[in-house]
Design a protein around this motif. Structure first.
Motif, PDB file in Angstrom:
ATOM      1  N   LYS A  96      -5.099  -6.655  11.655  1.00  0.00           N
ATOM      2  CA  LYS A  96      -4.477  -7.278  10.485  1.00  0.00           C
ATOM      3  C   LYS A  96      -5.382  -8.326   9.824  1.00  0.00           C
ATOM      4  O   LYS A  96      -5.086  -8.793   8.753  1.00  0.00           O
ATOM      5  N   GLN A 100      -1.651  -4.981   4.222  1.00  0.00           N
ATOM      6  CA  GLN A 100      -0.545  -4.288   4.890  1.00  0.00           C
ATOM      7  C   GLN A 100       0.324  -5.262   5.685  1.00  0.00           C
ATOM      8  O   GLN A 100       1.551  -5.163   5.694  1.00  0.00           O
ATOM      9  N   GLN A 101      -0.312  -6.218   6.351  1.00  0.00           N
ATOM     10  CA  GLN A 101       0.450  -7.205   7.119  1.00  0.00           C
ATOM     11  C   GLN A 101       1.055  -8.269   6.216  1.00  0.00           C
ATOM     12  O   GLN A 101       2.181  -8.729   6.456  1.00  0.00           O
ATOM     13  N   ARG A 126       4.520  -7.660   4.961  1.00  0.00           N
ATOM     14  CA  ARG A 126       5.642  -7.934   5.862  1.00  0.00           C
ATOM     15  C   ARG A 126       6.127  -9.377   5.757  1.00  0.00           C
ATOM     16  O   ARG A 126       7.294  -9.670   6.024  1.00  0.00           O
ATOM     17  N   TYR A 127       5.245 -10.288   5.388  1.00  0.00           N
ATOM     18  CA  TYR A 127       5.643 -11.677   5.166  1.00  0.00           C
ATOM     19  C   TYR A 127       6.268 -11.866   3.776  1.00  0.00           C
ATOM     20  O   TYR A 127       7.224 -12.624   3.615  1.00  0.00           O
ATOM     21  N   PRO A 178       9.876  -9.054   3.554  1.00  0.00           N
ATOM     22  CA  PRO A 178      10.380  -8.723   4.894  1.00  0.00           C
ATOM     23  C   PRO A 178      11.567  -7.770   4.887  1.00  0.00           C
ATOM     24  O   PRO A 178      11.850  -7.128   5.900  1.00  0.00           O
ATOM     25  N   LYS A 216      10.729  -1.755   3.369  1.00  0.00           N
ATOM     26  CA  LYS A 216       9.953  -0.908   4.255  1.00  0.00           C
ATOM     27  C   LYS A 216       8.608  -0.607   3.613  1.00  0.00           C
ATOM     28  O   LYS A 216       8.543  -0.225   2.430  1.00  0.00           O
ATOM     29  N   LEU A 217       7.550  -0.765   4.385  1.00  0.00           N
ATOM     30  CA  LEU A 217       6.207  -0.484   3.881  1.00  0.00           C
ATOM     31  C   LEU A 217       5.952   1.018   3.937  1.00  0.00           C
ATOM     32  O   LEU A 217       6.027   1.636   5.003  1.00  0.00           O
TER      33      LEU A 217
END
Length: 362
Positions: free
Chosen positions: A296, A332-333, A336-337, A340, A343-344
């Motif tokens: 990441k 990509q990571q 997520r932040y 949240p 969905k990726l």
């Protein structure tokens, strides 16, 4: 490409304001710029902070005309043109730029779940993640060996000693003395001459390292009596320390001294690289580099990433193309932040109409 200065394509935001965004990127070099693209594809908005007054990092500041041979699909490209191409590529994502500002501190706003970054110009940026893409660190000005120069630094906008021009308007109607013989000295001589009360350029010899067209324009202005050129070196500053600069003491090749009246003194003697305030951000360091994982490119602090030459991991290669790879995985990571609750879904720009729409493809 036609325009030699990437700064002309970027509008910097006014300093001293407070902003909220998804991600703040420290560093506007090639890797920082490309991160805007990778993040933008995932609906992530960015603000970029850079101590330089233009984007492009080392490519734009240290070797704009130097050829680069290892950028995929470009057998040869200059640092200047690479910067232009990256700006063209990320234009659809509307990044915001804070130029001529140094990131000096970060803290976590636990109640809001945000990071807060502050700059030396009192700008505050709140974001869900921070990406450090600061190359080898911050560019720091090389100061001339003038005793007591620190006492005249940044007294007020347009007054005292400044190593960068952050707001041209501040020098309007001022008597300005500029020292140096490179592109920065000549560029700011030409930019400030129309608005300053008087501009004097001093250099130790009548030979300049700047672009020939800039030197020619400067000499035209001198011949027309619209500015002054003095072949000498600055040796001392006179005035009330911490309050006002009055004059610059200069000495010519024959040892003759004289005073130049000055509200502002701008020495452009080049830049050096230092890790700077990043070292005080509380991150783990390895020989002045920031260790990251290779999945990441996240640092020891969740939510803070490091990409490009400033990071460290086993097998690290300090190449621009390596930084591009790191930016892609970082994004990509970061998703997520920032999102949240979403969905990726991995998509290819070649086949995704959604991504092509974001890029303005018709």
């Amino acid at each position: 490409m036609s325009d030699a200065n990437p700064l002309h394509h970027v509008e910097a935001l006014e300093a001293g304001q407070t902003w909220t965004t998804d991600v703040v990127v420290i560093g506007a070099g090639p890797v920082g710029l490309f991160s805007v693209f990778e993040l933008g594809l995932l609906d992530i908005k960015c603000h970029l902070v850079d101590i330089l007054d233009k984007v492009g990092g080392q490519c734009a500041e240290l070797y704009p005309e130097k050829p680069i041979y290892d950028i995929p699909a470009w057998p040869i490209i200059s640092g200047q043109d690479l910067t232009h191409r990256l700006l063209e590529q990320i234009a659809p994502f509307g990044a915001k730029y804070h130029l001529g500002e140094m990131a000096v501190g970060i803290r976590k706003l636990e109640d809001e779940g945000l990071w807060e970054l502050t700059t030396d110009q009192k700008t505050v940026i709140r974001a869900k993640t921070i990406v450090i893409a600061a190359g080898g660190g911050s560019f720091q000005p090389k100061k001339p060996p003038i005793p007591g120069i620190e006492g005249f630094e940044n007294i007020a906008p347009g007054k005292g000693v400044h190593y960068a021009v952050r707001q041209m308007k501040a020098f309007e109607g001022k008597t300005v003395v500029i020292s140096g013989g490179g592109d920065s000295a000549l560029d700011w001589t030409l930019n400030l001459q129309p608005i300053a009360k008087r501009v004097t350029l001093i250099h130790r010899r009548d030979d300049f390292r700047a672009a020939p067209h800039s030197v020619a324009k400067m000499r035209e202005l001198v011949a027309a009596g619209e500015m002054d050129l003095v072949i000498a070196q600055a040796t001392a500053l006179k005035g009330e320390t911490g309050h006002a600069l009055e004059s610059v003491l200069i000495e010519d090749a024959d040892g003759k001294e004289s005073h130049l009246e000055a509200d502002a003194f701008l020495p452009f003697f080049g830049l050096t690289m230092k890790l700077g305030p990043v070292a005080e951000f509380g991150l783990n360091l390895h020989e002045n580099l920031i260790p990251v994982d290779t999945e990441k490119f996240e640092t020891s602090t969740p939510g803070i990433f490091a990409i490009g030459d400033i990071n460290y991991y086993p097998g690290k290669l300090k190449l621009i193309l390596s930084g591009f790879h790191e930016a892609a995985l970082m994004a990509q990571q970061a998703f997520r932040y920032v999102h949240p609750d979403r969905k990726l879904r991995f998509q290819y720009t070649t086949s995704s109409s959604d991504l092509q729409k974001k890029l303005g493809v018709k």
